[in-house]
Design an enzyme around this catalytic site. Structure first.
Site, PDB file in Angstrom:
ATOM      1  N   ASP A  46       0.835  -1.193   0.000  1.00  0.00           N
ATOM      2  CA  ASP A  46       0.000   0.000   0.000  1.00  0.00           C
ATOM      3  C   ASP A  46       0.875   1.250   0.000  1.00  0.00           C
ATOM      4  O   ASP A  46       1.726   1.426   0.871  1.00  0.00           O
ATOM      5  CB  ASP A  46      -0.899   0.008   1.252  1.00  0.00           C
ATOM      6  CG  ASP A  46      -1.805   1.233   1.290  1.00  0.00           C
ATOM      7  OD1 ASP A  46      -2.945   1.125   0.790  1.00  0.00           O
ATOM      8  OD2 ASP A  46      -1.379   2.284   1.805  1.00  0.00           O
ATOM      9  N   TYR A  51       2.832   9.873  -0.124  1.00  0.00           N
ATOM     10  CA  TYR A  51       3.970   9.294   0.620  1.00  0.00           C
ATOM     11  C   TYR A  51       5.308   9.555  -0.063  1.00  0.00           C
ATOM     12  O   TYR A  51       6.355   9.303   0.525  1.00  0.00           O
ATOM     13  CB  TYR A  51       3.804   7.778   0.808  1.00  0.00           C
ATOM     14  CG  TYR A  51       2.522   7.340   1.471  1.00  0.00           C
ATOM     15  CD1 TYR A  51       1.665   8.249   2.093  1.00  0.00           C
ATOM     16  CD2 TYR A  51       2.149   5.993   1.462  1.00  0.00           C
ATOM     17  CE1 TYR A  51       0.472   7.839   2.681  1.00  0.00           C
ATOM     18  CE2 TYR A  51       0.961   5.583   2.051  1.00  0.00           C
ATOM     19  CZ  TYR A  51       0.132   6.500   2.652  1.00  0.00           C
ATOM     20  OH  TYR A  51      -1.043   6.083   3.213  1.00  0.00           O
ATOM     21  N   LYS A  80      -3.005   5.793  -4.216  1.00  0.00           N
ATOM     22  CA  LYS A  80      -4.125   6.715  -3.971  1.00  0.00           C
ATOM     23  C   LYS A  80      -3.976   8.005  -4.771  1.00  0.00           C
ATOM     24  O   LYS A  80      -2.867   8.516  -4.929  1.00  0.00           O
ATOM     25  CB  LYS A  80      -4.192   7.054  -2.471  1.00  0.00           C
ATOM     26  CG  LYS A  80      -4.216   5.808  -1.587  1.00  0.00           C
ATOM     27  CD  LYS A  80      -4.142   6.119  -0.105  1.00  0.00           C
ATOM     28  CE  LYS A  80      -3.875   4.867   0.710  1.00  0.00           C
ATOM     29  NZ  LYS A  80      -2.450   4.500   0.776  1.00  0.00           N
ATOM     30  N   HIS A 113      -7.883   9.450  -1.935  1.00  0.00           N
ATOM     31  CA  HIS A 113      -7.234   9.522  -0.621  1.00  0.00           C
ATOM     32  C   HIS A 113      -8.132  10.160   0.440  1.00  0.00           C
ATOM     33  O   HIS A 113      -8.082   9.787   1.618  1.00  0.00           O
ATOM     34  CB  HIS A 113      -5.911  10.281  -0.731  1.00  0.00           C
ATOM     35  CG  HIS A 113      -4.899   9.888   0.291  1.00  0.00           C
ATOM     36  ND1 HIS A 113      -3.559   9.700   0.008  1.00  0.00           N
ATOM     37  CD2 HIS A 113      -5.024   9.619   1.606  1.00  0.00           C
ATOM     38  CE1 HIS A 113      -2.926   9.345   1.119  1.00  0.00           C
ATOM     39  NE2 HIS A 113      -3.788   9.294   2.099  1.00  0.00           N
TER      40      HIS A 113
END
Length: 310
Positions: A46, A51, A80, A113
């Site tokens: 994931d 990120y 996402k 998200h």
């Protein structure tokens, strides 16, 4: 090599019932963790544009696939759509960029998200501010999702999902979509088990993924109190497991898919070693007593937005 069992999503695809979360894993630390994880049997990774590690994960996938240690179809890859790409015309642009970073030609599960749109300034400015305020916009998440549906028709994405939506937002989206979301990813750990939301998802055959499942997303934070609770310690002793393993099993047994983050090899091994036991219905009820509703992630910068979920 131990592989996690899988759950069948509402569109027929299979998702491993435990994954590796990569929030806050950066650069070489991320590459090492993802490489170790895939080599030891993790098959669900994931990530997210937020990120800033999709390129690192892409590098690891390219190496393992190139060395014939892994096939692309063996990895369930989740990423996402970030909030700055909610404008319908930006959705495919963002997805194409993420496919390139990950070095793959399709994404297994692509999540929105959050329901809150944020102004697009550039691909680098993920949280644009003005006068100390987050620059949000009023793009309707239903319109964003409709653009995401096109990605499925184009073959770029296999399954769609949501993250950080509340029950009313989920219901509204279900009334206005063509493709039912396959998954909802929410904060879920012993102190925050959102039973009505999980039940709503079960009713619509939407798989719930639990982020921050161990209740401590940053290692610098103290361990939550329940880690030293006699009920949890007694279960750990009974099953010969650690408190963290009992928690992961609890979340699996109530029907969610936990995605614990881990960087150290011993933690990666520990988190995957939860498939040789089940908790009894009585034990699940004992652990439900920790559910105080304490939320770790409040995303307060968007709290005045019409689509703020909490």
């Amino acid at each position: 090599m131990k592989l996690a069992p899988t759950v069948k999503l509402n569109n027929g695809y299979e998702m491993p019932i435990l994954g590796l979360g990569t929030y806050n894993l950066k650069k070489s630390r991320c590459e090492a963790a993802v490489c170790h994880a895939l080599e030891m049997g993790y098959r669900h990774i994931d990530t997210a544009y937020l990120y800033r590690n999709e390129g690192n994960i892409g590098k690891v996938l390219a190496k393992l696939i190139g060395d014939q240690k892994l096939k692309r179809e063996q990895v369930f890859l989740v990423t996402k759509l970030w909030d700055i790409y909610h404008e319908p015309k930006m959705v495919k642009y963002a997805c194409d960029m993420q496919l390139k970073l990950l070095g793959v030609d399709y994404i297994d599960l692509y999540l929105m998200h959050s329901p809150v749109g944020v102004d697009y300034i550039s691909d680098e400015d993920l949280m644009p501010h003005e006068n100390d305020q987050l620059r949000t916009n009023d793009v309707d998440y239903v319109d964003t999702y409709r653009s995401m549906e096109q990605l499925v028709h184009l073959g770029l994405v296999r399954s769609l999902g949501l993250s950080n939506f509340n029950a009313n937002q989920l219901k509204r989206l279900l009334e206005n979509c063509q493709i039912t979301p396959a998954s909802l990813q929410i904060e879920c750990h012993p102190e925050l088990v959102q039973i009505p939301l999980i039940e709503l998802c079960k009713f619509h055959n939407i798989t719930v993924v639990a982020y921050s499942p161990l209740g401590r997303p940053k290692a610098c934070n103290p361990l939550p109190d329940y880690y030293t609770d006699s009920k949890l310690l007694a279960l750990a002793a009974k099953y010969g497991k650690t408190p963290a393993q009992i928690i992961l099993r609890y979340l699996i047994d109530i029907g969610t898919v936990p995605i614990p983050k881990a960087a150290q090899q011993d933690h990666l091994v520990e988190n995957l070693d939860v498939f040789d036991f089940h908790l009894t219905p009585e034990e699940l009820l004992q652990l439900k007593t920790f559910n105080t509703g304490r939320r770790i992630w409040k995303f307060e910068k968007a709290k005045n937005h019409q689509y703020y979920p909490y």
